[in-house]
Design an enzyme around this catalytic site. Structure first.
Site, PDB file in Angstrom:
ATOM      1  N   HIS A 126     -11.824 -10.989  -2.729  1.00  0.00           N
ATOM      2  CA  HIS A 126     -11.056 -10.486  -1.579  1.00  0.00           C
ATOM      3  C   HIS A 126      -9.696  -9.942  -1.968  1.00  0.00           C
ATOM      4  CE1 HIS A 126     -13.715 -13.484   0.835  1.00  0.00           C
ATOM      5  NE2 HIS A 126     -14.305 -12.320   0.710  1.00  0.00           N
ATOM      6  N   CYS A 134      -2.570   1.284  -4.946  1.00  0.00           N
ATOM      7  CA  CYS A 134      -2.371   2.651  -4.461  1.00  0.00           C
ATOM      8  C   CYS A 134      -3.704   3.175  -3.931  1.00  0.00           C
ATOM      9  CB  CYS A 134      -1.877   3.522  -5.607  1.00  0.00           C
ATOM     10  SG  CYS A 134      -1.872   5.277  -5.211  1.00  0.00           S
ATOM     11  N   CYS A 161       3.475   4.912  -4.180  1.00  0.00           N
ATOM     12  CA  CYS A 161       3.077   4.583  -5.552  1.00  0.00           C
ATOM     13  C   CYS A 161       4.056   5.201  -6.558  1.00  0.00           C
ATOM     14  CB  CYS A 161       1.664   5.118  -5.785  1.00  0.00           C
ATOM     15  SG  CYS A 161       1.128   5.030  -7.487  1.00  0.00           S
ATOM     16  N   ASN A 227     -16.492 -30.133  -2.066  1.00  0.00           N
ATOM     17  CA  ASN A 227     -15.806 -29.645  -0.863  1.00  0.00           C
ATOM     18  C   ASN A 227     -15.429 -30.839   0.016  1.00  0.00           C
ATOM     19  OD1 ASN A 227     -14.867 -27.353   0.610  1.00  0.00           O
ATOM     20  ND2 ASN A 227     -16.522 -27.633   2.085  1.00  0.00           N
TER      21      ASN A 227
HETATM   22 ZN    ZN Z   1      -0.981   6.103  -7.190  1.00  0.00          ZN
END
Ligand code: ZN
Length: 265
Positions: A126, A134, A161, A227
């Site tokens: 994820h 970018c 960017c 868990n």
């Molecule tokens: Zn870029």
């Protein structure tokens, strides 16, 4: 149902798990939000206070058009995670990877804590909330540095960017978005190659990550689940250990060290 679980108590199961791990040839781990609980990170997809309950699907669609949605997401996810530190579970897995016992960590988490603990091979299903990526050239940047150099303001445009001027977004996969294909293919391949597959801190409700233990099992892997509550997959797994992952992993690790010492003689 797993026969081992029916006959043994938790301490015996921990020893069985340690033996499976010690004797494994290709160990792969899948981690979920539960492993980062001890680091104080809320599950960003949980129904209670997860990020996904605070961002509407409509907002997630408009992230590129509305600077205030962009900054809302950054404020909800970024600072919380940036302060968090890896816990004992992350460190034990990192040590197993250093010792070449553990091949691959696949994680549903976006906190980057496995890498911070020293894991060198992590597949992030994820994304990673400590990074911006970018949308044009896909370069990734440290989110903290970019936020620092950018005027953080709801009306101000998201940063661009430094390489190509394209729009930067947090490198996370939101609800309804697909896992990047290469990461997914690689995760499936690792699950299929594994002979022992451990699920830690995931209740295995999020698709498609919850398919990975099924791929592993189909290809013959033993499945261990650690868990704090029941999972969708308990019935099909070989060993189920219920409780805090750091406490359980610490016990398993101690027993593996004993087995290591024995095999040294
Ligand atoms: Zn870029």
């Amino acid at each position: 149902m797993n026969e081992i679980n029916l006959k043994l108590n938790q301490e015996d199961l921990i020893i069985k798990a340690a033996e499976l791990i010690f004797n494994s040839k290709y160990l792969v781990v899948l981690t979920g939000a539960g492993i980062s609980n001890d680091s104080g990170i809320p599950d960003f997809r949980s129904s209670k206070d997860g990020l996904c309950t605070k961002i509407t699907p409509e907002e997630s669609k408009n992230i590129f058009k509305e600077p205030k949605i962009f900054w809302k997401i950054v404020k909800l996810v970024g600072p919380n995670l940036i302060k968090a530190k890896p816990n004992l579970s992350h460190r034990i897995l990192a040590n197993w990877q250093k010792d070449k016992k553990l091949k691959t960590v696949i994680t549903q988490n976006i906190d980057g804590l496995h890498q911070e603990a020293g894991s060198n091979w992590v597949l992030e299903l994820h994304g990673n909330a400590k990074e911006f990526s970018c949308i044009v050239c896909h370069s990734r940047f440290d989110a903290k540095k970019i936020i620092k150099s950018h005027k953080e303001n709801e009306e101000h445009l998201p940063p661009s960017c430094p390489s190509c001027g394209g729009l930067l977004i947090l490198n996370i996969v939101m609800f309804g978005q697909n896992i990047p294909e290469l990461i997914w293919m690689e995760s499936v391949s690792e699950a299929q190659k594994s002979d022992v597959f451990i699920v830690i801190g995931s209740s295995l409700v999020v698709y498609p990550a919850n398919q990975l233990p099924i791929y592993a099992k189909k290809y013959g892997a033993k499945i261990i689940i650690i868990n704090d509550s029941k999972t969708e997959f308990d019935e099909f797994s070989d060993i189920v250990l219920t409780g805090n992952s750091s406490i359980i992993l610490k016990k398993i690790d101690k027993f593996i060290q004993k087995l290591n010492n024995k095999s040294d003689f």
